[in-house]
Scaffold this motif. Sequence first.
Motif: not given
Length: 160
Positions: A49-52, A62-63, A68-69
Amino acid sequence: MSVAFTKEESSETASETILPERVISAQPNLVTESGLKALEAELAVAREAYAAGNLIEDVNDKRRQTAGPARDIRYLVERIRTADLQPAPASNDIVAFGSTVRFEREDGRVQTFRIVGEDEADPKSGTVSWVSPLARVLLGKALGDLAMLGNEELEIQKIT
Protein backbone atom coordinates in the motif's frame (compact mmCIF):
# COMPACT_ATOMS: atom_id res chain seq x y z
CA MET A 1 4.78 30.52 8.32
CA SER A 2 1.63 29.30 10.03
CA VAL A 3 -0.69 26.86 8.33
CA ALA A 4 -3.30 29.62 8.68
CA PHE A 5 -1.52 31.52 5.89
CA THR A 6 -1.45 28.62 3.45
CA LYS A 7 -4.06 27.21 1.19
CA GLU A 8 -6.93 25.47 3.01
CA GLU A 9 -6.16 22.28 1.12
CA SER A 10 -2.65 22.20 2.60
CA SER A 11 -4.06 22.57 6.10
CA GLU A 12 -6.46 19.69 5.51
CA THR A 13 -3.68 17.57 4.03
CA ALA A 14 -1.45 18.20 7.03
CA SER A 15 -4.13 17.02 9.45
CA GLU A 16 -4.78 13.94 7.31
CA THR A 17 -1.12 12.95 7.07
CA ILE A 18 -0.02 13.45 10.67
CA LEU A 19 -1.47 10.35 12.24
CA PRO A 20 -0.94 9.28 15.84
CA GLU A 21 1.34 6.28 16.22
CA ARG A 22 -0.23 2.91 16.90
CA VAL A 23 0.17 2.12 20.58
CA ILE A 24 2.70 -0.58 21.38
CA SER A 25 1.87 -2.56 24.48
CA ALA A 26 4.28 -2.56 27.40
CA GLN A 27 3.58 -6.30 27.88
CA PRO A 28 5.99 -8.91 26.49
CA ASN A 29 5.12 -9.54 22.85
CA LEU A 30 4.22 -13.23 23.04
CA VAL A 31 3.05 -14.66 19.72
CA THR A 32 1.91 -17.98 18.31
CA GLU A 33 3.37 -19.24 15.05
CA SER A 34 0.19 -18.26 13.22
CA GLY A 35 0.24 -14.86 14.93
CA LEU A 36 3.78 -14.15 13.73
CA LYS A 37 2.85 -15.20 10.19
CA ALA A 38 -0.17 -12.87 10.35
CA LEU A 39 2.05 -9.96 11.42
CA GLU A 40 4.42 -10.69 8.54
CA ALA A 41 1.53 -10.86 6.06
CA GLU A 42 0.08 -7.61 7.39
CA LEU A 43 3.51 -5.96 6.98
CA ALA A 44 3.69 -7.12 3.35
CA VAL A 45 0.24 -5.61 2.68
CA ALA A 46 1.25 -2.32 4.34
CA ARG A 47 4.45 -2.17 2.27
CA GLU A 48 2.45 -2.76 -0.93
CA ALA A 49 0.00 0.00 0.00
CA TYR A 50 2.88 2.37 0.77
CA ALA A 51 4.58 1.59 -2.56
CA ALA A 52 1.30 2.13 -4.43
CA GLY A 53 0.79 5.46 -2.65
CA ASN A 54 4.27 6.59 -3.64
CA LEU A 55 3.33 6.19 -7.31
CA ILE A 56 0.78 9.01 -7.02
CA GLU A 57 2.06 12.21 -8.62
CA ASP A 58 0.07 14.77 -6.62
CA VAL A 59 2.07 15.48 -3.46
CA ASN A 60 -0.98 15.99 -1.25
CA ASP A 61 -2.68 12.81 -2.48
CA LYS A 62 0.60 10.92 -2.07
CA ARG A 63 0.89 12.08 1.56
CA ARG A 64 -2.71 11.10 2.26
CA GLN A 65 -2.29 7.66 0.71
CA THR A 66 1.05 6.82 2.35
CA ALA A 67 0.44 8.15 5.88
CA GLY A 68 -1.53 5.14 7.13
CA PRO A 69 0.66 2.46 5.56
CA ALA A 70 3.84 4.22 6.80
CA ARG A 71 2.48 4.23 10.35
CA ASP A 72 1.45 0.57 10.05
CA ILE A 73 4.90 -0.36 8.74
CA ARG A 74 6.60 1.28 11.75
CA TYR A 75 4.27 -0.55 14.13
CA LEU A 76 4.53 -3.93 12.45
CA VAL A 77 8.32 -3.83 12.09
CA GLU A 78 8.58 -3.18 15.83
CA ARG A 79 6.08 -5.93 16.72
CA ILE A 80 7.91 -8.45 14.54
CA ARG A 81 11.28 -7.35 15.93
CA THR A 82 10.09 -7.85 19.51
CA ALA A 83 8.04 -10.99 18.87
CA ASP A 84 8.67 -13.78 21.34
CA LEU A 85 7.53 -16.89 19.48
CA GLN A 86 5.99 -19.32 21.94
CA PRO A 87 5.96 -23.07 21.30
CA ALA A 88 2.64 -24.88 21.13
CA PRO A 89 1.52 -26.06 24.57
CA ALA A 90 3.44 -29.18 25.62
CA SER A 91 0.30 -30.84 26.98
CA ASN A 92 -3.42 -30.38 27.40
CA ASP A 93 -3.22 -30.89 31.16
CA ILE A 94 -3.20 -27.19 32.05
CA VAL A 95 -4.25 -24.01 30.26
CA ALA A 96 -1.21 -22.32 28.70
CA PHE A 97 -0.46 -19.70 26.06
CA GLY A 98 -1.76 -21.15 22.78
CA SER A 99 -4.32 -23.44 24.46
CA THR A 100 -7.91 -23.58 23.35
CA VAL A 101 -10.17 -23.68 26.40
CA ARG A 102 -13.83 -24.59 26.63
CA PHE A 103 -15.55 -23.48 29.83
CA GLU A 104 -19.05 -23.18 31.22
CA ARG A 105 -20.34 -20.02 32.83
CA GLU A 106 -22.69 -20.03 35.84
CA ASP A 107 -25.63 -19.18 33.57
CA GLY A 108 -25.04 -22.35 31.54
CA ARG A 109 -23.39 -20.71 28.53
CA VAL A 110 -20.48 -22.70 27.13
CA GLN A 111 -17.71 -20.73 25.45
CA THR A 112 -14.46 -21.65 23.75
CA PHE A 113 -11.47 -19.36 23.29
CA ARG A 114 -7.84 -19.77 22.24
CA ILE A 115 -5.30 -17.78 24.25
CA VAL A 116 -3.01 -15.88 21.88
CA GLY A 117 -0.84 -12.77 21.52
CA GLU A 118 -2.25 -9.27 21.72
CA ASP A 119 -2.05 -8.57 17.99
CA GLU A 120 -3.89 -11.73 17.00
CA ALA A 121 -6.67 -11.55 19.59
CA ASP A 122 -10.19 -11.30 18.19
CA PRO A 123 -12.91 -12.46 20.60
CA LYS A 124 -15.48 -12.59 17.79
CA SER A 125 -13.27 -15.19 16.10
CA GLY A 126 -12.67 -17.14 19.30
CA THR A 127 -9.28 -15.77 20.35
CA VAL A 128 -8.39 -13.69 23.42
CA SER A 129 -5.17 -11.97 24.37
CA TRP A 130 -3.08 -13.63 27.05
CA VAL A 131 -3.21 -10.34 29.00
CA SER A 132 -7.01 -10.14 28.98
CA PRO A 133 -8.82 -10.65 32.29
CA LEU A 134 -10.41 -13.85 30.96
CA ALA A 135 -7.11 -15.40 29.88
CA ARG A 136 -5.39 -14.39 33.12
CA VAL A 137 -7.93 -16.32 35.23
CA LEU A 138 -7.78 -19.37 32.94
CA LEU A 139 -3.98 -19.68 32.60
CA GLY A 140 -2.58 -22.43 34.80
CA LYS A 141 -5.97 -24.10 35.43
CA ALA A 142 -6.64 -27.79 34.77
CA LEU A 143 -9.64 -29.71 33.48
CA GLY A 144 -12.52 -29.41 35.97
CA ASP A 145 -10.98 -26.44 37.80
CA LEU A 146 -13.04 -23.38 38.62
CA ALA A 147 -11.79 -19.92 37.71
CA MET A 148 -13.24 -16.71 39.09
CA LEU A 149 -13.88 -13.89 36.63
CA GLY A 150 -15.15 -11.06 38.77
CA ASN A 151 -18.03 -12.59 40.73
CA GLU A 152 -18.63 -15.36 38.19
CA GLU A 153 -17.35 -18.93 38.29
CA LEU A 154 -16.09 -20.56 35.12
CA GLU A 155 -15.62 -24.33 35.00
CA ILE A 156 -12.92 -25.64 32.66
CA GLN A 157 -14.47 -28.38 30.47
CA LYS A 158 -11.84 -29.00 27.80
CA ILE A 159 -8.26 -27.96 27.02
CA THR A 160 -6.78 -28.53 23.57
